[in-house]
Motif scaffolding. Structure first.
Motif, PDB file in Angstrom:
ATOM      1  N   GLY A  84      -0.967  50.860  11.633  1.00 53.84           N
ATOM      2  CA  GLY A  84       0.220  50.898  12.533  1.00 53.84           C
ATOM      3  C   GLY A  84       0.960  49.604  12.787  1.00 53.84           C
ATOM      4  O   GLY A  84       1.721  49.399  13.553  1.00 53.84           O
ATOM      5  N   GLU A  85       0.423  48.554  12.248  1.00 51.40           N
ATOM      6  CA  GLU A  85       0.898  46.925  12.305  1.00 51.40           C
ATOM      7  C   GLU A  85       2.574  47.049  12.038  1.00 51.40           C
ATOM      8  O   GLU A  85       3.268  46.639  12.657  1.00 51.40           O
ATOM      9  CB  GLU A  85       0.378  46.137  11.637  1.00 51.40           C
ATOM     10  N   CYS A  86       2.785  47.987  10.785  1.00 51.26           N
ATOM     11  CA  CYS A  86       4.216  47.963  10.631  1.00 51.26           C
ATOM     12  C   CYS A  86       5.244  48.598  11.719  1.00 51.26           C
ATOM     13  O   CYS A  86       6.265  48.224  11.894  1.00 51.26           O
ATOM     14  CB  CYS A  86       4.262  48.686   9.077  1.00 51.26           C
ATOM     15  N   ALA A  87       4.744  49.805  12.148  1.00 53.09           N
ATOM     16  CA  ALA A  87       5.372  50.507  12.980  1.00 53.09           C
ATOM     17  C   ALA A  87       5.542  49.457  14.413  1.00 53.09           C
ATOM     18  O   ALA A  87       6.604  49.376  14.711  1.00 53.09           O
ATOM     19  CB  ALA A  87       4.841  51.636  13.351  1.00 53.09           C
ATOM     20  N   GLU A  93      -0.833  54.085  -0.891  1.00 50.19           N
ATOM     21  CA  GLU A  93      -1.641  54.952   0.109  1.00 50.19           C
ATOM     22  C   GLU A  93      -3.010  54.318   0.024  1.00 50.19           C
ATOM     23  O   GLU A  93      -3.964  54.481   0.752  1.00 50.19           O
ATOM     24  CB  GLU A  93      -1.544  56.164  -0.125  1.00 50.19           C
ATOM     25  N   GLN A  94      -3.440  53.827  -1.144  1.00 46.80           N
ATOM     26  CA  GLN A  94      -4.638  53.180  -1.665  1.00 46.80           C
ATOM     27  C   GLN A  94      -4.895  51.966  -0.772  1.00 46.80           C
ATOM     28  O   GLN A  94      -6.068  51.692  -0.469  1.00 46.80           O
ATOM     29  CB  GLN A  94      -4.976  52.945  -3.194  1.00 46.80           C
ATOM     30  N   PRO A 148       0.043  60.684   8.052  1.00 49.71           N
ATOM     31  CA  PRO A 148      -0.598  59.662   8.688  1.00 49.71           C
ATOM     32  C   PRO A 148      -0.405  58.247   8.191  1.00 49.71           C
ATOM     33  O   PRO A 148      -0.311  57.478   8.612  1.00 49.71           O
ATOM     34  CB  PRO A 148      -2.180  60.009   8.423  1.00 49.71           C
ATOM     35  N   PHE A 149       0.446  58.329   6.879  1.00 46.94           N
ATOM     36  CA  PHE A 149       0.828  57.151   6.213  1.00 46.94           C
ATOM     37  C   PHE A 149       2.260  56.547   6.807  1.00 46.94           C
ATOM     38  O   PHE A 149       3.029  57.535   7.222  1.00 46.94           O
ATOM     39  CB  PHE A 149       0.688  57.128   4.792  1.00 46.94           C
TER      40      PHE A 149
END
Length: 277
Positions: A211-214, A204-205, A226-227
């Motif tokens: 949102g590129e992964c999604a 998370e740091q 939100p992560f």
């Protein structure tokens, strides 16, 4: 005759094969429909495809844990029993370890839905989990010759389907693995691999919540909360890891590559594209 080319291709190799098939069918003046199973947020059993008779279903999958990817198996399972005059050509992309049972199982599954397999192909493709490796397995594949062989297979399938007596594929030719490799493949499953692995995690740091992964997930398995959180629909294609601009996913590429190379060294399967017709 209607031709429908269905494929799942998170890393792009299976799509290259599907595109070669589509291009050649079009050059022959055939009616062709393309369906990407990775571009729908609905269950693959709900993708609307109207198959007429006569028809030929070309269906491609990457090899995951020695089997076809779940969206492909689910799609076939959801098909209604085919009418007379329904044919099929399964094809798989494999990364130089083993093609496992993916091709034989897909052909058998199609036959169980009353589609008559008339050809099949296993196409060597760069291993999709080794993008960080200095020398990925099957680097450069599928190459021009691999795709030329697919084109020639397509020509022969068209000629077969236009003949007075259509010759089915003898599914026994897909029983090409050694007994030891068959037993090893039968013992594997994507579910077992996922159960043995720690859950996909994000630092998370480092995560920017961009949102590129999604966006890149072909299974719509990622939500930002939100992560990124990953659902059970994940098929371990690792496109989220590959796409992350911050390299925020916890992923040891060197360890993964070493494990893949070790598995390839134990495999006695010929590391080459092969056509069955």
């Amino acid at each position: 005759m209607q031709h429908v080319v269905v494929y799942f291709s998170p890393a792009g190799s299976t799509r290259l094969i599907a595109d070669a098939i589509h291009r050649r069918l079009t050059e022959h003046g055939q009616e062709v429909m393309m369906v990407d199973l990775g571009k729908s947020n609905r269950p693959t059993t709900e993708i609307p495809i109207v198959l007429r008779s006569p028809c030929c279903l070309w269906i491609g999958s990457p090899v995951y844990c020695d089997h076809a990817a779940p969206p492909v198996a689910d799609f076939i399972e959801g098909l209604p029993l085919a009418k007379a005059g329904s044919y099929a050509v399964p094809f798989v992309a494999w990364g130089g370890v083993t093609s496992g049972l993916a091709l034989a199982e897909t052909a058998a599954q199609l036959r169980a839905r009353s589609f008559m397999p008339v050809a099949a192909a296993k196409v060597l493709a760069v291993h999709s989990s080794m993008w960080r490796a200095a020398q990925p397995l099957a680097s450069g594949h599928p190459d021009g010759e691999d795709l030329a062989r697919i084109t020639r297979m397509t020509d022969r399938v068209i000629a077969n389907l236009q003949s007075e007596t259509i010759a089915p594929l003898d599914l026994r030719v897909l029983d090409y693995l050694s007994p030891a490799m068959q037993a090893d493949a039968a013992s594997k499953s994507l579910a077992a691999v996922k159960a043995a692995m720690p859950p996909m995690a994000v630092n998370e740091q480092q995560c920017l919540q961009c949102g590129e992964c999604a966006e890149k997930c072909p299974m719509a398995a990622i939500r930002l909360t939100p992560f990124p959180t990953i659902s059970d629909d994940c098929v371990l294609c690792l496109q989220c890891v590959r796409a992350c601009p911050q390299e925020a996913f916890v992923f040891d590429g060197d360890a993964v590559a070493a494990r893949i190379v070790a598995m390839a060294d134990r495999s006695d399967e010929d590391k080459a594209t092969r056509i069955f017709i």
